[in-house]
Motif scaffolding. Sequence first.
Motif, PDB file in Angstrom:
ATOM      1  N   GLN A 129       0.978  -1.490  -0.157  1.00 14.67           N
ATOM      2  CA  GLN A 129       0.311  -0.105  -0.006  1.00 14.67           C
ATOM      3  C   GLN A 129       0.801   1.468  -0.226  1.00 14.67           C
TER       4      GLN A 129
ATOM      5  N   VAL B  33       0.588   5.397   0.624  1.00 15.92           N
ATOM      6  CA  VAL B  33       0.215   6.381   0.563  1.00 15.92           C
ATOM      7  C   VAL B  33       0.604   7.962   0.321  1.00 15.92           C
TER       8      VAL B  33
ATOM      9  N   CYS C 268       5.793   9.713  -0.020  1.00 18.58           N
ATOM     10  CA  CYS C 268       4.899   8.338  -0.567  1.00 18.58           C
ATOM     11  C   CYS C 268       5.754   7.048   0.908  1.00 18.58           C
TER      12      CYS C 268
ATOM     13  N   TYR D  54       0.786  10.832  -8.135  1.00 16.40           N
ATOM     14  CA  TYR D  54       0.502   9.548  -8.118  1.00 16.40           C
ATOM     15  C   TYR D  54       1.790   9.351  -7.760  1.00 16.40           C
TER      16      TYR D  54
ATOM     17  N   TYR E 151       2.001  -1.055  -7.938  1.00 21.57           N
ATOM     18  CA  TYR E 151       0.963  -0.593  -7.248  1.00 21.57           C
ATOM     19  C   TYR E 151       1.096   0.891  -7.231  1.00 21.57           C
ATOM     20  N   TRP E 152      -0.542   1.335  -7.068  1.00 19.37           N
ATOM     21  CA  TRP E 152      -0.868   2.664  -7.263  1.00 19.37           C
ATOM     22  C   TRP E 152      -1.062   3.685  -6.246  1.00 19.37           C
ATOM     23  N   GLY E 153      -0.748   4.585  -5.471  1.00 23.72           N
ATOM     24  CA  GLY E 153      -1.419   4.932  -4.466  1.00 23.72           C
ATOM     25  C   GLY E 153      -2.346   5.579  -4.737  1.00 23.72           C
ATOM     26  N   GLN E 154      -3.486   6.328  -4.105  1.00 22.14           N
ATOM     27  CA  GLN E 154      -4.720   7.309  -4.362  1.00 22.14           C
ATOM     28  C   GLN E 154      -4.262   9.005  -5.197  1.00 22.14           C
TER      29      GLN E 154
ATOM     30  N   THR F 293      -2.520  12.783  -5.012  1.00 26.76           N
ATOM     31  CA  THR F 293      -2.618  13.787  -4.047  1.00 26.76           C
ATOM     32  C   THR F 293      -2.452  15.325  -5.290  1.00 26.76           C
TER      33      THR F 293
END
Length: 124
Positions: free
Chosen positions: A3, A5, A22, A95, A113-116, A118
Motif C-alpha cells: 500500500q 500513501v 509516499c 501519484y 501498485y499505485w497510491g491514491q 494527492t
Amino acid sequence: QVQLVESGGGLVQAGGSLRLSCTASERTFSSYAMGWFRQAPGKEREFVAAITWTGGNTYYADSLKGRFTVSADNAKNTVYLQMNSLKPEDTAVYYCAATYDSGNYDDPWNYDYWGQGTQVTVSS
C-alpha cells in the motif's frame, strides 16, 4: 499487498515549492523502483520521476529536470518529490507507484501498485 500513501499536496502560488511524500506499507524489497506520475484534468497520466531503492538511481521527465528532485529514505520506506519553481501547468493529481521491473520507468503500465494520489494546485 503493498500500500502506498501519498501526502504533501496542496495549494501553492506560482514560484513556490512543495514536497510530496509516499510511504510504502512494507519494505519494498520486492519492488525495484518507485515512480512519480501526474495527471491533469482531461490529460493522460504523465511520468514525472523515478528512483531505484538500491543505488538511488534517479530518472526524470526531460521537461522537469532542474525543478523537481526525487529522493528516498529506505529506512522509512518513503520516497519524496521536491518540487520547486512551481508553475500553474504543474497543477495535477500526483501519484506514486511501485514497480518490480527495472527499466521503462516512464511507462505507467510497468508499475504494479499505485497510491491514491494527492492534489497539487498552483495558482498564478
